[in-house]
Design a protein around this motif. Structure first.
Motif, PDB file in Angstrom:
ATOM      1  N   VAL A  48       1.722   4.122 -35.998  1.00 48.10           N
ATOM      2  CA  VAL A  48       1.699   3.111 -35.639  1.00 48.10           C
ATOM      3  C   VAL A  48       0.659   2.298 -36.680  1.00 48.10           C
ATOM      4  O   VAL A  48       0.922   1.291 -36.863  1.00 48.10           O
ATOM      5  N   HIS A  49      -0.317   3.110 -37.250  1.00 49.28           N
ATOM      6  CA  HIS A  49      -1.263   2.295 -38.191  1.00 49.28           C
ATOM      7  C   HIS A  49      -0.344   2.168 -39.743  1.00 49.28           C
ATOM      8  O   HIS A  49      -0.356   0.952 -40.267  1.00 49.28           O
ATOM      9  N   TRP A  50       0.464   3.147 -39.882  1.00 49.34           N
ATOM     10  CA  TRP A  50       1.533   2.819 -41.051  1.00 49.34           C
ATOM     11  C   TRP A  50       2.407   1.707 -40.959  1.00 49.34           C
ATOM     12  O   TRP A  50       2.431   0.833 -41.810  1.00 49.34           O
ATOM     13  N   TYR A  51       2.867   1.432 -39.787  1.00 48.26           N
ATOM     14  CA  TYR A  51       3.751   0.375 -39.751  1.00 48.26           C
ATOM     15  C   TYR A  51       3.034  -1.021 -39.565  1.00 48.26           C
ATOM     16  O   TYR A  51       3.561  -1.955 -40.006  1.00 48.26           O
ATOM     17  N   GLY A  52       1.700  -0.818 -38.930  1.00 45.66           N
ATOM     18  CA  GLY A  52       1.047  -1.913 -38.747  1.00 45.66           C
ATOM     19  C   GLY A  52       0.557  -2.576 -40.069  1.00 45.66           C
ATOM     20  O   GLY A  52       0.551  -3.836 -40.326  1.00 45.66           O
ATOM     21  N   VAL A  53       0.045  -1.446 -41.136  1.00 41.31           N
ATOM     22  CA  VAL A  53      -0.244  -2.182 -42.248  1.00 41.31           C
ATOM     23  C   VAL A  53       0.882  -2.577 -43.149  1.00 41.31           C
ATOM     24  O   VAL A  53       0.980  -3.681 -43.868  1.00 41.31           O
ATOM     25  N   ARG A  54       1.900  -2.000 -42.959  1.00 36.29           N
ATOM     26  CA  ARG A  54       3.194  -2.324 -43.765  1.00 36.29           C
ATOM     27  C   ARG A  54       3.678  -3.890 -43.064  1.00 36.29           C
ATOM     28  O   ARG A  54       4.005  -4.710 -44.167  1.00 36.29           O
ATOM     29  N   ALA A  55       3.420  -4.222 -41.802  1.00 38.83           N
ATOM     30  CA  ALA A  55       3.912  -5.462 -41.276  1.00 38.83           C
ATOM     31  C   ALA A  55       2.761  -6.398 -41.901  1.00 38.83           C
ATOM     32  O   ALA A  55       3.298  -7.603 -42.119  1.00 38.83           O
ATOM     33  N   GLN A  56       1.573  -6.201 -41.653  1.00 39.28           N
ATOM     34  CA  GLN A  56       0.591  -7.276 -41.711  1.00 39.28           C
ATOM     35  C   GLN A  56      -0.247  -7.057 -42.770  1.00 39.28           C
ATOM     36  O   GLN A  56      -1.209  -8.190 -43.188  1.00 39.28           O
ATOM     37  N   GLY A  57      -0.219  -6.122 -43.596  1.00 33.16           N
ATOM     38  CA  GLY A  57      -1.201  -6.090 -44.798  1.00 33.16           C
ATOM     39  C   GLY A  57      -2.465  -5.248 -43.966  1.00 33.16           C
ATOM     40  O   GLY A  57      -2.557  -5.342 -42.910  1.00 33.16           O
ATOM     41  N   LEU A  58      -3.227  -4.652 -45.031  1.00 35.81           N
ATOM     42  CA  LEU A  58      -4.328  -3.713 -44.604  1.00 35.81           C
ATOM     43  C   LEU A  58      -5.339  -4.761 -44.027  1.00 35.81           C
ATOM     44  O   LEU A  58      -5.708  -4.447 -42.952  1.00 35.81           O
ATOM     45  N   MET A  91     -14.581  -7.106 -29.318  1.00 35.54           N
ATOM     46  CA  MET A  91     -13.829  -6.180 -28.849  1.00 35.54           C
ATOM     47  C   MET A  91     -13.329  -5.029 -29.786  1.00 35.54           C
ATOM     48  O   MET A  91     -12.726  -4.143 -29.484  1.00 35.54           O
ATOM     49  N   LEU A  92     -14.015  -5.236 -31.077  1.00 31.20           N
ATOM     50  CA  LEU A  92     -13.569  -4.217 -32.041  1.00 31.20           C
ATOM     51  C   LEU A  92     -13.914  -2.851 -31.523  1.00 31.20           C
ATOM     52  O   LEU A  92     -13.018  -2.050 -31.534  1.00 31.20           O
ATOM     53  N   PRO A  93     -15.058  -2.342 -30.971  1.00 28.65           N
ATOM     54  CA  PRO A  93     -15.349  -1.221 -30.615  1.00 28.65           C
ATOM     55  C   PRO A  93     -14.387  -0.675 -29.482  1.00 28.65           C
ATOM     56  O   PRO A  93     -13.878   0.494 -29.518  1.00 28.65           O
ATOM     57  N   LEU A  94     -14.134  -1.477 -28.869  1.00 26.31           N
ATOM     58  CA  LEU A  94     -13.422  -1.175 -27.516  1.00 26.31           C
ATOM     59  C   LEU A  94     -11.611  -0.930 -28.139  1.00 26.31           C
ATOM     60  O   LEU A  94     -11.074  -0.062 -27.908  1.00 26.31           O
ATOM     61  N   ASN A  95     -11.346  -1.774 -29.183  1.00 25.84           N
ATOM     62  CA  ASN A  95     -10.064  -1.581 -29.581  1.00 25.84           C
ATOM     63  C   ASN A  95     -10.023  -0.314 -30.528  1.00 25.84           C
ATOM     64  O   ASN A  95      -8.963   0.463 -30.273  1.00 25.84           O
ATOM     65  N   TYR A 113      -4.205  -6.309 -40.732  1.00 19.94           N
ATOM     66  CA  TYR A 113      -3.927  -5.342 -39.440  1.00 19.94           C
ATOM     67  C   TYR A 113      -5.270  -4.883 -39.238  1.00 19.94           C
ATOM     68  O   TYR A 113      -5.546  -4.819 -37.940  1.00 19.94           O
ATOM     69  N   LEU A 114      -6.308  -4.586 -40.240  1.00 22.25           N
ATOM     70  CA  LEU A 114      -7.659  -4.338 -39.810  1.00 22.25           C
ATOM     71  C   LEU A 114      -8.245  -5.669 -38.957  1.00 22.25           C
ATOM     72  O   LEU A 114      -9.050  -5.442 -38.003  1.00 22.25           O
ATOM     73  N   ALA A 115      -7.978  -6.749 -39.210  1.00 25.90           N
ATOM     74  CA  ALA A 115      -8.569  -8.083 -38.739  1.00 25.90           C
ATOM     75  C   ALA A 115      -8.247  -8.063 -37.242  1.00 25.90           C
ATOM     76  O   ALA A 115      -8.492  -8.523 -36.182  1.00 25.90           O
TER      77      ALA A 115
END
Lengths: 223, 251
Positions: free
Chosen positions: A121-131, A145-149, A134-136
């Motif tokens: 999930v994180h690898w595809y997310g970073v690849r699609a949106q950039g680091l 919502m950051l802690p909950l996410n 994706y973190l944003a």
């Protein structure tokens, strides 16, 4: 002292590495899937025969399901998600065979699959949106919502693992108990139910993984 | 609950290997076969589209050729009709010319025949009139006829200009006689009266002879030495016949 039924049974060691029953069963499944694929796809043609048509139906059906969920070309996800579904089907249904215990009935296999999904999930997310992008995305819709996410990333992976493990393991326990208490043919309806349950769990696990990856690459709304 | 980390790790690796195996031996070959079939279908579709376009172009070409043939046919028909009309007009003009020529010839022939018939009728009527006149004159006594013609001569001589009468009498003084020719011989008494009255009209010295010529039919001809005074029907009939022969009207 009797061993825990939830613990993996060690069959042998390869040097310092203990080889448990789920690992051996998984190897057998890998042999069946890999060898079967090699045998079935040796002579593919433009005009398919019945064997090739079945293969194409399986592949295009999985591919279509992925496309329906993420809403874009699914080929980059087909190997991971298609293998996940086929392996889960084989693994879940292997418990029906006499003397075979489903690998997904042991916590290590669902945990491994859940971790693989988590990493993917994180690898595809970073690849699609950039680091940064994706973190944003974890701070949306509000920063609060950051802690909950972040917490949900862990909990949903954990729930993915526990759902699969719990369903398959409990099904096998119920069948074993009924078999021990009632006799040889009584558990058959429960075994049929276990087959259905295994297929449903494979589908649910794969679809949830697809949804998670789709949300990570931005094609599916997070929530 | 106990988690066997070796099993966890091996299962993770196993799944990764399985992903590679199925990608290598299942998804990739099947997707390649599907892509190849799709490419073949698209190629066939493109070929069919090209063939359809070529067929449409061929159809358009055939349509254009057919329209050209239609136009050429219409032009040929128009030209043929124009040539036919020109030929018909030429034949009509030629026929009209020939008909006019035939009509003109017929009119001329008819006019000529009518003239000839009219001449023949005139000649016949002249002959008939002459015959009738001869028969009627034959019933009139010669003395009366001589008297009538003598009066006619006297009137004619009296009506002449003196110069003209003198030119007529020229030569009579040299003894040349005046010869009076009648259609029938004059009786002696009539001859005496003629001689007396001619002397009175022309002068007493003139010598007068009498002769007869039945060809005169009626009347008299006075033969002077240098000229002839014709007051006979023969001379009148000769004039009429000359007019008839010249297709003229009798005077």
């Amino acid at each position: 002292m009797q061993a825990s039924p939830l613990a993996s049974e060690i069959l042998f060691h390869l040097g310092p590495v203990p080889i448990s029953r789920p690992v051996v069963t998984t190897w057998a499944i890998m042999l069946v899937l890999g060898g079967g694929s090699w045998l079935l796809t040796r002579r593919l043609a433009v005009h398919p025969d019945r064997r090739q048509a079945v293969l194409e139906v399986v592949v295009t059906a999985i591919s279509g399901q992925i496309r329906d969920v993420i809403g874009r070309e699914p080929r980059s996800l087909l190997s991971l998600l298609g293998t996940l579904f086929l392996f889960l089907v084989m693994a879940n249904l292997s418990g029906v065979l006499p003397g075979v215990k489903a690998p997904t009935a042991q916590i290590e296999t669902p945990a491994a699959l859940a971790v693989i999904v988590f990493v993917s999930v994180h690898w595809y997310g970073v690849r699609a949106q950039g680091l940064g992008g994706y973190l944003a995305s974890f701070a949306r819709p509000k920063l609060i919502m950051l802690p909950l996410n972040l917490l949900s990333e862990v909990t949903r992976t954990f729930s993915l693992m526990v759902r699969l493990f719990g369903n398959v393991m409990s099904g096998e326990f119920v069948i074993g108990l009924v078999l021990a208490l009632a006799g040889l043919f009584v558990p058959i309806p429960l075994m049929a139910l276990e087959i259905l349950l295994g297929l449903v769990q494979a589908y649910i696990f794969t679809i949830l993984a697809t949804v998670f990856i789709g949300a990570a690459i931005g094609s599916v709304e997070k929530g | 609950m106990h988690l066997d980390w070796w099993t966890f790790a091996l299962q993770t690796v196993n799944f990764g290997i399985l992903v590679w195996l199925l990608h290598r031996f299942l998804y990739k070959p099947v997707l390649q076969a599907i892509d190849a079939r799709r490419a073949e279908i698209e190629a066939r579709f493109a070929a069919a589209t090209t063939a359809e376009a070529q067929a449409r172009e061929a159809l358009a070409s055939v349509e254009a050729q057919r329209e050209g043939i239609e136009a050429e046919r219409a032009a040929a028909l128009k030209e043929a009709m124009a040539q036919a009309e020109a030929a018909a007009e030429a034949r009509r003009v030629e026929a009209q010319r020939q008909a006019d020529a035939l009509l003109d010839g017929a009119r001329k022939t008819l006019a000529q025949e009518r003239e000839e018939a009219l001449d023949a009728a005139r000649a016949a009527s002249l002959d008939l009139g002459l015959d009738i006149a001869r028969r009627l004159l034959a019933e009139v006594p010669v003395e009366l006829r001589a008297e009538a013609w003598l009066e006619r001569v006297e009137q004619h001589l009296a009506a002449m200009e003196p110069d003209e009468r003198d030119r007529m009498k020229q030569g009579m003084g040299d003894g040349a006689p005046l010869r009076a020719v009648t259609a029938a011989p004059l009786p002696e008494a009539a001859a005496g009266a003629w001689r007396e009255r001619l002397h009175r009209a022309l002068g007493d010295g003139a010598a007068i002879e009498f002769a007869d010529d039945p060809a005169l039919i009626a009347g008299v001809e006075l033969h002077f030495p240098t000229s002839i005074l014709r007051l006979s029907w023969r001379s009148t009939l000769a004039g009429l016949k000359a007019e008839i022969e010249n297709h003229g009207q009798p005077r």
